[in-house]
Design an enzyme around this catalytic site. Structure first.
Site, short mmCIF file in Angstrom:
data_model
loop_
_atom_site.label_atom_id
_atom_site.label_comp_id
_atom_site.label_asym_id
_atom_site.label_seq_id
_atom_site.Cartn_x
_atom_site.Cartn_y
_atom_site.Cartn_z
N LEU A 181 0.86 -1.17 0.00
CA LEU A 181 0.00 0.00 0.00
C LEU A 181 0.90 1.23 0.00
CD1 LEU A 181 -2.66 -0.97 2.72
CD2 LEU A 181 -2.90 -1.14 0.24
N ASP A 182 0.50 2.27 -0.71
CA ASP A 182 1.28 3.50 -0.69
C ASP A 182 1.42 4.02 0.74
OD1 ASP A 182 1.38 3.38 -3.44
OD2 ASP A 182 -0.30 4.76 -3.73
N LYS A 183 2.44 4.82 0.95
CA LYS A 183 2.71 5.37 2.29
C LYS A 183 1.46 5.95 2.92
CE LYS A 183 5.19 9.13 4.58
NZ LYS A 183 6.12 10.28 4.43
N ARG A 205 -5.30 5.64 -7.85
CA ARG A 205 -5.04 7.09 -7.93
C ARG A 205 -4.93 7.54 -9.39
NH1 ARG A 205 0.11 7.63 -4.19
NH2 ARG A 205 -0.20 9.88 -4.58
#
Length: 334
Positions: free
Chosen positions: A148-150, A247
């Site tokens: 997962l992205d930060k 995104r």
């Protein structure tokens, strides 16, 4: 094609083997540049290191990162496992949803980087996993099979054995892992849909991803969960798992995620909020994205298992502001 690795000792140390075919669009590129384009989950520095270590062949021949490619070459690349001690264990709290001898299911908070990289050498999820489950040090990326992205919160699974890791990787490749997200997007959407648009590195800004003809197949499904005057809460299901997929895809259809610092565009403040509420809204500086549900076949038993995680407090605050805005807007006299 029969292949004999020219650095056999290194090749036999374990890790992952990748067999790639360079697309025609890479004609004239450096090999390291072409591989970085195909493997966005790795940095160009990492790829250059593997090439220098003799861990790649192009059409069966030793390869150099600086060599120019024609496109359509076949590349065999060995990604080595992490060396013992390469990453340190750190006592970082983990929100553990489930754990057994094979897997670890975690609810990652926003703000926590998945694994060390330039600029984030420590304090990552990977460092926390090594403290919680030291045996994961022998696995590639400490058993993290999807990231997962930060600044994305929510559920992810970590393998605790090589057999479990291989099984989960195969399930991901076969699209048997269910990953459902909640996303707050800009704009009043009229209905759900399906986005199929290839994703690859941005042709100019290599730190970003983009919808591009030379990218990898990417499919995203979405449906409306709640409507607001200028925003929409959607439930998103990934069919593929490309870097920044949700995104990029939502921005591609002109409904970027609220708070997204890379793909989000101009901030839209809901109508009807007072000064303090507007300040709360503007203080939300991450993409409004949460991995809410995760399901897959257990690597050992084959049983379908699933978990759900509630929205974090900052995301819930944004929805509360939107509901206040909607209520006040609806009460306004004509």
């Amino acid at each position: 094609m029969n292949v004999t690795y020219h650095n056999l000792a290194a090749m036999e140390e374990g890790g992952e083997t990748m067999r790639l075919e360079l697309p025609p669009e890479t004609e004239g590129w450096r090999l390291d540049q072409a591989l970085a384009h195909l493997l966005p989950e790795y940095t160009r520095t990492q790829i250059q290191g593997w090439l220098k270590a003799g861990l790649a062949l192009v059409d069966g021949q030793p390869a150099r990162g600086s060599q120019r490619v024609l496109g359509m070459e076949r590349v065999h690349l060995r990604i080595p496992p992490p060396q013992p001690g390469a990453w340190g264990a750190e006592e970082i709290p983990l929100d553990v949803y489930y754990e057994d001898e094979d897997i670890l299911v975690l609810n990652k908070p926003a703000g926590l980087v998945a694994h060390p990289a330039p600029g984030n050498p420590e304090g990552t999820l990977l460092n926390a996993i090594l403290h919680h489950a030291p045996a994961c040090a022998t696995l590639p990326r400490a058993g993290i099979v999807h990231r997962l992205d930060k600044d994305t919160s929510g559920l992810l699974v970590v393998a605790k054995s090589e057999a479990a890791r291989q099984d989960l990787v195969e399930q991901l490749a076969a699209r048997e892992v269910t990953r459902e997200y909640q996303a707050l997007v800009v704009g009043a959407m009229t209905g759900g849909g399906r986005i199929e648009a290839p994703i690859g590195r941005h042709p100019v800004d290599r730190k970003r991803m983009a919808v591009t003809g030379s990218g990898k197949t990417a499919v995203t499904h979405y449906r409306i969960a709640e409507r607001f005057p200028r925003h929409t809460l959607v439930r998103v299901r990934l069919e593929t798992g490309r870097t920044h997929q949700i995104r990029v895809h939502m921005a591609h259809i002109h409904h970027p995620l609220v708070g997204d610092p890379v793909y989000g565009g101009r901030q839209i403040v809901p109508p009807g909020l007072d000064g303090g509420e507007q300040a709360q809204w503007r203080a939300f500086r991450r993409q409004a994205l949460h991995a809410a549900r995760l399901a897959f076949l257990h690597p050992r038993t084959g049983e379908r298992v699933a978990w759900e995680a509630p929205l974090p407090a900052d995301f819930e605050m944004m929805l509360d502001l939107l509901r206040r805005s909607r209520e006040r807007t609806e009460k306004r006299p004509d």
